[in-house]
Design a protein around this motif. Structure first.
Motif, PDB file in Angstrom:
ATOM      1  N   ARG A   1       0.831   7.871   4.954  1.00 11.57           N
ATOM      2  CA  ARG A   1       0.785   7.850   6.425  1.00 11.57           C
ATOM      3  C   ARG A   1      -0.106   6.701   6.885  1.00 11.57           C
ATOM      4  NH1 ARG A   1      -1.251  13.872   6.079  1.00 11.57           N
ATOM      5  NH2 ARG A   1       0.617  14.826   5.181  1.00 11.57           N
ATOM      6  N   TYR A   2       0.080   6.293   8.130  1.00  9.54           N
ATOM      7  CA  TYR A   2      -0.755   5.216   8.681  1.00  9.54           C
ATOM      8  C   TYR A   2      -1.041   5.496  10.153  1.00  9.54           C
ATOM      9  CZ  TYR A   2      -2.853   0.584   8.530  1.00  9.54           C
ATOM     10  OH  TYR A   2      -3.756  -0.457   8.527  1.00  9.54           O
TER      11      TYR A   2
ATOM     12  N   LEU B   1       5.525  -0.387  10.050  1.00 10.16           N
ATOM     13  CA  LEU B   1       5.085   0.799   9.303  1.00 10.16           C
ATOM     14  C   LEU B   1       6.193   1.843   9.247  1.00 10.16           C
ATOM     15  CD1 LEU B   1       1.514   0.958  10.858  1.00 10.16           C
ATOM     16  CD2 LEU B   1       1.989   0.707   8.401  1.00 10.16           C
ATOM     17  N   LYS B   2       6.871   1.990  10.384  1.00  9.60           N
ATOM     18  CA  LYS B   2       7.949   2.970  10.436  1.00  9.60           C
ATOM     19  C   LYS B   2       9.096   2.581   9.516  1.00  9.60           C
ATOM     20  CE  LYS B   2       9.940   5.971  13.467  1.00  9.60           C
ATOM     21  NZ  LYS B   2      10.545   6.391  14.722  1.00  9.60           N
ATOM     22  N   GLU B   3       9.439   1.308   9.570  1.00  8.26           N
ATOM     23  CA  GLU B   3      10.545   0.817   8.743  1.00  8.26           C
ATOM     24  C   GLU B   3      10.254   1.021   7.253  1.00  8.26           C
ATOM     25  OE1 GLU B   3      12.081  -3.105   9.848  1.00  8.26           O
ATOM     26  OE2 GLU B   3      12.389  -3.436   7.685  1.00  8.26           O
ATOM     27  N   ILE B   4       8.992   0.791   6.870  1.00 15.50           N
ATOM     28  CA  ILE B   4       8.612   0.923   5.460  1.00 15.50           C
ATOM     29  C   ILE B   4       8.720   2.376   4.984  1.00 15.50           C
ATOM     30  CG2 ILE B   4       6.620   0.721   3.888  1.00 15.50           C
ATOM     31  CD1 ILE B   4       5.827  -1.796   5.584  1.00 15.50           C
ATOM     32  N   GLY B   5       8.547   3.296   5.908  1.00 20.60           N
ATOM     33  CA  GLY B   5       8.704   4.699   5.541  1.00 20.60           C
ATOM     34  C   GLY B   5       7.453   5.545   5.683  1.00 20.60           C
ATOM     35  N   TYR B   6       6.402   4.957   6.241  1.00 20.23           N
ATOM     36  CA  TYR B   6       5.197   5.734   6.508  1.00 20.23           C
ATOM     37  C   TYR B   6       5.470   6.811   7.554  1.00 20.23           C
ATOM     38  CZ  TYR B   6       1.865   2.282   4.471  1.00 20.23           C
ATOM     39  OH  TYR B   6       1.148   1.453   3.651  1.00 20.23           O
ATOM     40  N   GLN B   7       4.727   7.912   7.498  1.00 18.54           N
ATOM     41  CA  GLN B   7       4.601   8.811   8.640  1.00 18.54           C
ATOM     42  C   GLN B   7       3.598   8.108   9.552  1.00 18.54           C
ATOM     43  OE1 GLN B   7       3.682  12.963   7.509  1.00 18.54           O
ATOM     44  NE2 GLN B   7       4.503  12.492   5.477  1.00 18.54           N
ATOM     45  N   VAL B   8       4.056   7.672  10.712  1.00 17.42           N
ATOM     46  CA  VAL B   8       3.244   6.792  11.546  1.00 17.42           C
ATOM     47  C   VAL B   8       2.555   7.550  12.674  1.00 17.42           C
ATOM     48  CG1 VAL B   8       3.322   4.822  13.136  1.00 17.42           C
ATOM     49  CG2 VAL B   8       4.704   4.805  11.045  1.00 17.42           C
ATOM     50  N   GLY B   9       1.295   7.229  12.876  1.00 23.06           N
ATOM     51  CA  GLY B   9       0.562   7.778  14.014  1.00 23.06           C
ATOM     52  C   GLY B   9       0.154   6.665  14.962  1.00 23.06           C
TER      53      GLY B   9
ATOM     54  N   LEU C   1       0.830  -1.212   0.000  1.00 20.17           N
ATOM     55  CA  LEU C   1       0.000   0.000   0.000  1.00 20.17           C
ATOM     56  C   LEU C   1       0.865   1.263   0.000  1.00 20.17           C
ATOM     57  CD1 LEU C   1      -2.796  -1.211   2.448  1.00 20.17           C
ATOM     58  CD2 LEU C   1      -2.762  -1.284  -0.056  1.00 20.17           C
ATOM     59  N   PHE C   2       1.993   1.177   0.654  1.00 26.07           N
ATOM     60  CA  PHE C   2       2.930   2.298   0.639  1.00 26.07           C
ATOM     61  C   PHE C   2       3.436   2.532  -0.787  1.00 26.07           C
ATOM     62  CE2 PHE C   2       7.226   4.123   1.172  1.00 26.07           C
ATOM     63  CZ  PHE C   2       6.920   5.229   1.953  1.00 26.07           C
ATOM     64  N   ASP C   3       3.791   1.443  -1.445  1.00 27.16           N
ATOM     65  CA  ASP C   3       4.286   1.559  -2.822  1.00 27.16           C
ATOM     66  C   ASP C   3       3.196   2.051  -3.770  1.00 27.16           C
ATOM     67  OD1 ASP C   3       6.776   0.739  -2.009  1.00 27.16           O
ATOM     68  OD2 ASP C   3       6.460  -1.374  -2.523  1.00 27.16           O
TER      69      ASP C   3
END
Ligand code: 5AD
Ligand code: FES
Length: 342
Positions: free
Chosen positions: A152-153, A185-193, A145-147
């Motif tokens: 953000r997630y 999620l953080k590792e993948i590169g999302y801005q995580v909440g 989904l990031f790709d």
């Protein structure tokens, strides 16, 4: 108290007992400093996210939540691809530059469908950010989904104590699984909440400090905080709702810990108090999330009782929130409002 507040602002951290004192602090200085720090970082600009609640089906049974699978009183719905895109179209016209796709954990939406949705939204609105809030998924699914364009997630940990987590959720749900998702999620590169409820059943001040320490460790871009509000057809129907002041203090403390944090003044805050969202912003919040869901969906997305904004359209919510922000000297920014590293 003043000394402790200044210490938090300077050092961005405190000892457990000090945090407990600040959580229950009644001194307005805490909110004043949090507001000043927000202003120094963001000026008077408040970021806006358009919330699209696209499915209220959920396979989980979180005891506090109105959408849990065990609640047979809910009329379930799913928005079609076209309906979701219509929400985005209306939102874009109203100045939204972030769309938050939120739903229960609904296996009906496969990775293929969600990836297609993200890439279509991104292709149609290249100036917008996509935030997903779909619960726990695999690393590969998050990556896919990031790709496809998700930026953000949002996934609240709800509480950072294993025992307390077990009080709020059925045995098949664990805090360690939740935390693993957040790290993935953080590792993948999302801005995580991440985030938590204030005043959920069984919660103590120590649990809240555990949340603060976990947030320190995770170092997320966003933290969603709202008071727990009982839902009439849940096992916690008779519990009392979270405390307003305690919720505001959590916001203020987090603002002082992390000046660049994206910190929403949540709908739950606006539900327990008519001007709760304004108070949230005055205690350091810098994000609002008006609803873009179709009207007939809103009344079916009842996480808790008396949820506000369930009979107002997107345009009305947008206007209402802008007016409320203006009244307290703030302005809605028509930008993506991305997280900025410091
Ligand atoms: N009261 C307040 N917040 C709730 N949520 C779910 N149920 C409730 C409730 N009864 C919050 C959870 C979830 C978010 C989408 O809504 O923190 O992560
Ligand atoms: Fe929805 Fe006020 S924000 S009616």
């Amino acid at each position: 108290m003043k000394k402790l507040i200044d210490k938090l602002e300077a050092e961005k951290n405190l000892e457990r007992e000090e945090f407990k004192m600040l959580l229950t602090c009644e001194d307005d200085y805490l909110h004043e400093r949090a507001r000043a720090v927000r202003e120094s970082f963001f000026g008077n600009q408040i970021y806006m996210r358009g919330l699209i609640e696209f499915t209220n089906y959920c396979k989980n049974d979180c005891y506090y939540c109105g959408l849990r699978c065990g609640n047979s009183d809910v009329v379930r719905y799913r928005l079609t691809f076209e309906q979701i895109l219509e929400c985005c179209a209306e939102g874009h016209e109203l100045g939204f530059r972030t769309f938050v796709l939120q739903g229960g954990e609904d296996p009906y939406y496969t990775d293929d469908m969600l990836a297609d949705l993200c890439s279509t939204i991104k292709a149609t609105y290249p100036d917008c950010a996509i935030t997903l809030s779909l619960g726990e998924r695999s690393y590969d699914s998050y990556k896919r989904l990031f790709d496809a364009g998700a930026d953000r997630y949002l996934l609240r940990q709800e509480t950072s104590s294993d025992e307390h987590y077990a009080m709020l959720h059925p045995p098949e749900m664990t805090l360690s699984a939740r935390k693993k998702c957040l790290w993935d999620l953080k590792e993948i590169g999302y801005q995580v909440g991440c985030g938590f409820m204030v005043g959920s059943p069984g919660q103590t001040l120590d649990h809240l400090v555990d949340d603060l320490f976990f947030i320190k460790e995770l170092d997320p871009a966003m933290v969603g905080i709202g008071p727990f509000i009982p839902h009439k057809s849940s096992p916690y129907a008779e519990e009392k709702q979270g405390d307003l002041r305690l919720t505001l203090n959590c916001l203020a403390i987090l603002r002082l810990m992390k000046p660049n944090l994206l910190l929403p003044a949540t709908t739950a805050l606006g539900t327990i108090e008519e001007t709760g969202r304004e108070m949230g912003v005055l205690a350091g919040g810098n994000v609002v999330m008006p609803n873009l869901s179709p009207l007939d969906a809103r009344e079916k997305y009842m996480l808790y009782d008396n949820k506000i904004c369930t009979d107002d359209g997107a345009r009305k919510c947008r206007g209402c929130i802008a007016r409320r922000m203006k009244k307290i000297g703030c302005e809605i920014a028509v930008t993506r409002g991305d997280y900025v590293h410091v």
